[in-house]
Write a protein that holds these residues in place. Structure first.
Motif, mmCIF file in Angstrom:
data_model
loop_
_atom_site.group_PDB
_atom_site.id
_atom_site.type_symbol
_atom_site.label_atom_id
_atom_site.label_comp_id
_atom_site.label_asym_id
_atom_site.label_seq_id
_atom_site.Cartn_x
_atom_site.Cartn_y
_atom_site.Cartn_z
ATOM 1 N N ILE A 156 0.844 -1.204 0.000
ATOM 2 C CA ILE A 156 0.000 0.000 0.000
ATOM 3 C C ILE A 156 0.877 1.251 0.000
ATOM 4 O O ILE A 156 0.688 2.172 -0.793
ATOM 5 N N ALA A 191 4.067 1.591 -0.870
ATOM 6 C CA ALA A 191 4.867 1.732 -2.091
ATOM 7 C C ALA A 191 4.001 2.267 -3.232
ATOM 8 O O ALA A 191 4.410 3.163 -3.971
ATOM 9 N N ASN A 192 2.784 1.727 -3.359
ATOM 10 C CA ASN A 192 1.898 2.197 -4.423
ATOM 11 C C ASN A 192 1.534 3.659 -4.239
ATOM 12 O O ASN A 192 1.460 4.419 -5.204
ATOM 13 N N LEU A 193 1.314 4.005 -3.004
ATOM 14 C CA LEU A 193 0.953 5.383 -2.698
ATOM 15 C C LEU A 193 2.090 6.329 -3.069
ATOM 16 O O LEU A 193 1.885 7.368 -3.693
ATOM 17 N N ARG A 251 4.443 5.953 -5.200
ATOM 18 C CA ARG A 251 4.731 6.066 -6.632
ATOM 19 C C ARG A 251 3.607 6.725 -7.422
ATOM 20 O O ARG A 251 3.635 6.733 -8.648
ATOM 21 N N SER A 252 2.618 7.259 -6.736
ATOM 22 C CA SER A 252 1.526 7.920 -7.449
ATOM 23 C C SER A 252 1.687 9.435 -7.342
ATOM 24 O O SER A 252 2.622 9.917 -6.721
ATOM 25 N N ARG A 253 0.740 10.161 -7.928
ATOM 26 C CA ARG A 253 0.812 11.618 -7.831
ATOM 27 C C ARG A 253 0.682 12.062 -6.375
ATOM 28 O O ARG A 253 1.271 13.055 -5.976
ATOM 29 N N HIS A 254 -0.062 11.283 -5.593
ATOM 30 C CA HIS A 254 -0.205 11.648 -4.182
ATOM 31 C C HIS A 254 1.143 11.535 -3.466
ATOM 32 O O HIS A 254 1.499 12.391 -2.667
ATOM 33 N N ARG A 296 4.040 11.864 -4.800
ATOM 34 C CA ARG A 296 4.896 12.979 -5.228
ATOM 35 C C ARG A 296 4.502 14.254 -4.500
ATOM 36 O O ARG A 296 5.347 15.078 -4.162
ATOM 37 N N ASN A 297 3.197 14.408 -4.248
ATOM 38 C CA ASN A 297 2.770 15.601 -3.510
ATOM 39 C C ASN A 297 3.285 15.588 -2.071
ATOM 40 O O ASN A 297 3.674 16.629 -1.547
ATOM 41 N N LYS A 354 6.038 14.276 -1.088
ATOM 42 C CA LYS A 354 7.457 14.632 -1.148
ATOM 43 C C LYS A 354 7.639 16.123 -1.425
ATOM 44 O O LYS A 354 8.540 16.756 -0.890
#
Lengths: 293, 258, 298
Positions: free
Chosen positions: C138, C140-142, C144-147, C149-150, C152
């Protein structure tokens, strides 16, 4: 009424010792902008130095007291040199300082437990006698009075140093802006050492007084969480704020345990902390910082 | 057509008036300049427009919508974005990730879609990657794709900041001293880039600058600020001829030299 | 050193890992530091135990309940404190963590300070491993998504994040709630491993340990958090023979890491299948072409 007065005096004496600790915290915070969680460890060591000076070496109270204060002053400077100074040179974010401080705190607490001193609770010899003063039908503990006066004198001296001496001016300038002070010719390295030294001295005094009031044990440093709350209450980085916050916290705590229940004493302290942070995060007299775009 | 309108905007910090009673209108598809000596309140106006500061008095209207009380991200959603005087990139992320992050607004998949990696996520994410790739090519950053933003040369950092802003597909782009620290050659290239962006992306640009040749070269209309007040407004030549402007700049040697 | 002993250590590491993963999202990826996650673990532990003991629910649904409880608490805490700056948010979470513990001390329904015995021992290695794997996937998927990146972006530069349209408060809240839910699951599993819970288990020092683990593994690295949790949980257990001295070494080690390797074990990098492949590729072609690096003028 007499119970009320007695509680008030108790609160004032506890609060004044909180103030000794909180001022050390606040001094460091005002210059380096991080919460020095190692302060509790320093206080604990001070408490032990005083205890062993008086019991094992049978030194008089005043000598033991000075030894403890000097020992912790040195210790605080040593901690700064080892644990913070390398981070400072690197301009590390504040969290690294906090974590490093916690490492120091864990180290100090456990080195006492692991050493022959061990985790036992120890009681200071009674120096001031146990018989309380009687003033107008109110019992006043001799120790409480001494605690209050010793704290008050120490704090006055500190305020004198900060307000009236050249070094004090350097400290105030560094608190305002460390980098700019360095550019203006203030030896900030020296200032930081002095600040840690002063904070350490006060921590040693607080440690001895606290050890006398209660007992000495390796986790006694945890009490500094309270002084930390007091510092936030008064406004992080502000010395008068730290003193006022500490006294208020001391009084509120004793009243809570006196009139409600001693179980709520700690809870009240933390609830207070949260309330302040939510309602007025800069505390009673803290400095305001605004982000510039 | 009016895109942005400031109506007697005032901003006070305590007793200090940083911006006092400033009004101007930015027309759609124009390049609008904001100049003035240091401390004249230019950046404060940017902070007010983007919602970072709240106006004390007055109104800011964007496409007729009042933006006074909006959070910065809401203002960005309306189509206003900016660059910063002291570059604020995501320093530890790569060039590509900086742009890709800013593209987020063009996808709609939610947290659950991301966790499940369902079709919606895959399709939209692919779109974002393509968009970031395209922007990187347009802005000439493709050969720096995997470089950490903080390690880019200064000029490219500024360029990347503009690229990141463009990823939002804004209607209004605010540039805060885009040519600061650039040599004349780089400045000339930047001028060309600003015009190019305006034409290719069909947007309106509001620019703060100290480089007079840049301002005079690209801006169709200019507002001059001094001590938080509007001193003059007009085309480049009108402003240059204005005696009040000349007076304000007298002695401000560093500005003249630039 | 028998299997039973190793299994015990693995289960404990797995439980800690869950809490560390959550904190990793908050601290490593979003840049918020919490010293109150022991409090969320406590809520998770007590609510999960309430599920199995008082409501008669099975273990796994109770875990969900515990996670929801912790997330709900974090929601209220977040509303009050997420707008505070750096240090102050830290202090606020510290206050909340301690307050939760002190409140539990006084709730006689849950046994108060004496603790709550008789909780069914339902946590075993299989459940822990399955839950950990789900937790890692969960997260890792999160990320690697736009979320992700936000998150970070907020860590790197909050103001710039706002101006590219990221609702900073909402993302911080999301990170806090997810991390609290993870901590809640960890607490629930711990309660059903020990069979007994007590507010004392969730002291301030527990929160510190979690933060130290995240930093030890490397901020912004999920694989770092995994390795960190495994190493820092098992090492003290393996050093049990030196019981009293291990915490001394631990304290010194923390200072040493801060001074000498502040980026932690992984320093923001991840171990993934691609990176392992890439490593072999590079090893097999030592004179490979170099990529252009930054810093040069074009």
């Amino acid at each position: 009424m007499s119970v009320f007065l007695q509680q008030l005096i108790n609160g004032l004496s506890i609060g004044s010792v909180y103030a000794l600790m909180a001022v050390g915290y606040s001094l460091v915070y005002s210059i380096m902008n991080f919460s020095n969680f190692a302060h509790g460890g320093v206080i604990m060591i001070g408490s032990y130095i005083g205890f062993f000076a008086m019991t094992a070496f049978e030194l008089p109270f005043a000598t033991a007291f000075c030894l403890a204060a000097m020992g912790t002053g040195l210790l605080a400077v040593l901690i700064e040199r080892i644990a913070y100074s390398p981070l400072r040179k690197r301009d590390a974010p504040f969290l690294y300082f906090i974590i490093s401080a916690m490492g120091v705190s864990i180290f100090l607490e456990n080195i006492i437990i692991a050493s022959p001193i061990g985790p036992t609770f120890r009681t200071y010899p009674k120096v001031f006698g146990v018989a309380p003063f009687m003033v107008g039908g109110v019992n006043i503990g001799r120790l409480d009075v001494m605690m209050f006066f010793i704290s008050a004198i120490s704090l006055t001296l500190l305020i004198f140093i900060i307000e009236k001496t050249r070094t004090g001016m350097g400290i105030r300038a560094s608190a305002y802006n460390l980098k700019a002070s360095a550019l203006m010719g203030v030896n900030t390295d020296r200032i930081i050492i002095i600040v840690f030294g002063l904070g350490g001295l006060l921590a040693g005094i607080a440690g001895v007084l606290f050890g006398m009031k209660y007992t000495v044990y390796p986790q006694i440093g945890n009490i500094t969480l309270k002084s930390f709350i007091a510092a936030v209450f008064g406004g992080l980085g502000s010395l008068p704020g730290a003193v006022i916050g500490s006294i208020l916290l001391g009084v509120i705590e004793t009243f809570t345990s006196g009139y409600l229940s001693s179980q709520f004493r700690d809870l009240i302290a933390f609830v207070l902390l949260i309330l302040i942070l939510v309602v007025r995060p800069r505390g009673l007299m803290g400095k305001i910082t605004e982000d510039k775009a | 057509m009016k895109l942005l309108e400031l109506k007697s905007v005032t901003k006070q910090f305590g007793g200090l008036t940083a911006v006092g009673d400033v009004s101007f209108v930015v027309e759609k598809d124009s390049i609008f300049g904001l100049i003035g000596p240091n401390g004249a309140g230019k950046t404060t106006i940017f902070n007010l427009i983007t919602g970072i500061y709240k106006v004390t008095e007055g109104e800011i209207l964007f496409e007729g919508i009042e933006t006074n009380s909006m959070e910065p991200y809401r203002v960005a959603e309306l189509g206003i974005t900016r660059t910063f005087q002291n570059i604020r990139l995501f320093k530890k992320l790569t060039t590509y990730d900086n742009i890709l992050t800013a593209c987020h607004y063009n996808a709609r998949y939610g947290l659950l879609d991301a966790i499940l990696r369902n079709k919606k996520y895959r399709v939209e994410e692919k779109g974002l990657l393509a968009q970031a790739e395209e922007l990187m090519n347009i802005m000439g950053l493709e050969d720096r794709r995997d470089i950490i933003a903080g390690n880019l040369p200064y000029g490219l950092q500024r360029r990347l900041e503009i690229a990141r802003a463009l990823a939002l597909k804004p209607k209004l782009l605010l540039l805060d001293e885009p040519a600061a620290g650039m040599n004349p050659d780089e400045t000339a290239r930047l001028m060309a880039l600003i015009k190019e962006i305006r034409d290719n992306f069909k947007l309106t640009i509001l620019v703060i600058e100290h480089h007079m040749d840049l301002i005079m070269g690209v801006c169709e209309r200019i507002v001059v600020l001094n001590f938080g007040k509007k001193l003059a407004e007009g085309t480049a030549s009108e402003v240059q001829a204005n005696p009040k402007v000349i007076e304000a700049y007298l002695g401000e040697e560093e500005v003249v030299v630039c | 050193m028998n299997w039973f002993y190793i299994k015990g250590i693995l289960i404990l590491s797995g439980i800690n890992l869950m809490a560390v993963l959550g904190l990793s999202l908050l601290t490593g990826f979003t840049g918020l530091f919490s010293f109150g996650h022991a409090g969320f673990m406590a809520i998770g532990a007590y609510v999960t135990a309430m599920g199995t003991m008082k409501l008669g629910l099975p273990f796994v649904p109770s875990l969900f309940l515990g996670a929801a409880g912790a997330a709900l608490a974090s929601f209220f805490i977040g509303r009050l404190t997420l707008n505070l700056k750096g240090d102050y948010f830290c202090i606020a979470t510290l206050g909340f963590g301690e307050a939760i513990r002190l409140i539990l001390d006084n709730v006689q329904y849950f046994g108060g300070a004496r603790g709550w015995p008789g909780i069914p021992v339902s946590t075993n290695l299989t459940t822990v491993v399955i839950i950990d794997v789900i937790g890692v996937v969960i997260l890792a998927n999160l990320i690697r998504s736009r979320h992700g990146r936000n998150f970070k972006a907020i860590r790197e530069e909050e103001l710039a994040s706002q101006t590219i349209g990221i609702n900073v408060f909402r993302y911080k809240m999301t990170a806090l709630m997810i991390s609290a839910a993870y901590a809640g699951v960890a607490g629930g599993m711990l309660a059903h491993l020990l069979g007994f819970i007590q507010p004392k288990l969730f002291q301030f020092i527990k929160s510190t340990e979690l933060t130290i683990t995240v930093i030890f593994g490397g901020l912004g690295s999920i694989s770092g958090s995994v390795i960190g949790a495994l190493v820092l949980t098992s090492l003290p257990e393996l050093l049990r023979t030196f019981a009293t001295w291990r915490l001394v070494v631990y304290g010194a080690a923390v200072v040493f890491i801060m001074i000498c390797r502040p980026q932690g074990l992984m320093g923001g990098y991840e171990i993934t299948f691609t990176s392992i492949k890439g490593l072999f590729y590079r090893l097999s072609r030592p004179l490979g072409k170099k990529h252009a690096v930054g810093g040069d003028k074009k």
